[in-house]
Design an enzyme around this catalytic site. Sequence first.
Site, PDB file in Angstrom:
ATOM      1  N   ASP A   1      -2.740  -7.657  15.160  1.00  0.00           N
ATOM      2  CA  ASP A   1      -1.662  -5.875  15.561  1.00  0.00           C
ATOM      3  C   ASP A   1      -1.563  -5.657  17.079  1.00  0.00           C
ATOM      4  OD1 ASP A   1      -1.289  -5.335  12.808  1.00  0.00           O
ATOM      5  OD2 ASP A   1      -2.716  -5.118  12.043  1.00  0.00           O
TER       6      ASP A   1
ATOM      7  N   TYR B   1      -1.156   4.058  10.688  1.00  0.00           N
ATOM      8  CA  TYR B   1      -1.251   3.038  11.954  1.00  0.00           C
ATOM      9  C   TYR B   1       0.173   3.105  12.300  1.00  0.00           C
ATOM     10  CZ  TYR B   1      -5.435   1.226   9.027  1.00  0.00           C
ATOM     11  OH  TYR B   1      -6.511   1.676   8.051  1.00  0.00           O
TER      12      TYR B   1
ATOM     13  N   ARG C   1       0.908  -0.990   0.073  1.00  0.00           N
ATOM     14  CA  ARG C   1      -0.050   0.364   0.160  1.00  0.00           C
ATOM     15  C   ARG C   1       1.091   1.537   0.090  1.00  0.00           C
ATOM     16  NH1 ARG C   1      -3.239  -1.778   4.997  1.00  0.00           N
ATOM     17  NH2 ARG C   1      -1.823  -2.987   5.953  1.00  0.00           N
TER      18      ARG C   1
ATOM     19  N   GLU D   1      -5.325   4.129  14.073  1.00  0.00           N
ATOM     20  CA  GLU D   1      -6.721   3.237  14.910  1.00  0.00           C
ATOM     21  C   GLU D   1      -7.183   3.722  15.425  1.00  0.00           C
ATOM     22  OE1 GLU D   1      -2.323   2.601  16.925  1.00  0.00           O
ATOM     23  OE2 GLU D   1      -2.672   2.943  14.588  1.00  0.00           O
TER      24      GLU D   1
ATOM     25  N   LYS E   1       1.802   1.706   7.139  1.00  0.00           N
ATOM     26  CA  LYS E   1       2.072   0.953   8.513  1.00  0.00           C
ATOM     27  C   LYS E   1       2.990   1.643   9.212  1.00  0.00           C
ATOM     28  CE  LYS E   1       0.955  -2.414   9.721  1.00  0.00           C
ATOM     29  NZ  LYS E   1      -0.236  -2.832  10.473  1.00  0.00           N
TER      30      LYS E   1
END
Length: 371
Positions: free
Chosen positions: A270, A94, A15, A118, A75
């Site tokens: 996660d 994140y 991504r 998040e 990430k």
Amino acid sequence: MLIGVPKEIKVREYRVGLTPTSVRELTAHGHQVLVETGAGEDIGSEDADYVRAGAEIAAGPAEIFANAAMIVKVKEPQPQERAMLRPEQVLFTYLHLAPDPAQAQDLLRSGATCIAYETVTSPTGSLPLLAPMSEVAGRMSVQAGAYYLEKAHGGHGILIGGVPGVDPAKVVVIGGGVVGTHAVDVALGLGANVWVLDRNVDVLRRMWTQFGRALNTAYSTRDALDRHLRAADLVICGVLIPGASAPKLITREHVAMMKKGSVIVDVAIDQGGCAETSRPTTHDDPVFMVDGVIHYCVANMPGAVPKTSAHALNNATLPFVMALADKGWKRALADDKHLANGLNVWNGKITHEAVASALKMPHRPVSMALA
């Protein structure tokens, strides 16, 4: 503001933090965007597409981290990226700090202002920047589980939907949130015998209404977990406590009593995972076996389908990126208490209570950062 977009370097992470569409919106607001060469190639976006959208191309990450006022990623920053962060820089990505004390310590030492996708909330209490990736991961979890149930891939050889005259697989979904809802949708579509367990009766009612009598629901108790895990072919874990470590609902004893060749897909990995036996894996080495039970614990599942997930993520993150760039982080957070809930690290301090509790570290309120 100068916004930097480095190429993701986590294992098999395809991504990108900003698509060319998002870049065009930001440059139309007068912002500069610096994108690392090749950052978007895995979503089908070449450097030329970013240039047409108004971005400049950087040869490597060092140029981006040295110059950008805000770094937008997907990430959590890897160790070499964390070493390049600096005070007064904003990181928006994140983070999932609760199970990752090493990352937390590095971010604290950096002095950077770190806002986690998040833990950003919405007026309804949902998690709008986590939801699109939870949707993707929930749907992928059934695909992954069906694959590993095949005998050739280590499973006990059951077709998830069965055939006429032969029972389908029993799929147990723990948690009726976004992950669980999308996992149920796909599993029912494949013809599985699906059960969802949750401790919120309103959630069970909602899912009953949404999916009808095809879906089986059970209030999640120790007895219910014992009974359904023992009979399950595929277990999907989707329980989330915002910012905190996931509760360990599946014990080692549960795993020992499950069918040999059954599969656990721990989407909550996660945040540390819902099974005591879970540990993070990668797309290069996605599974491991404990007591004959296959564990799939890939920590960046949506990274495998970047053409879907990168655009879905940008649809959710762009308004917040725009607010941070237009107003600066302090005013943007002061104006939006839900965005302020995303602040995890500021000036060497943990500013999210659940994160601080999980890491057993002191907590400083967001109000201190905004004062």
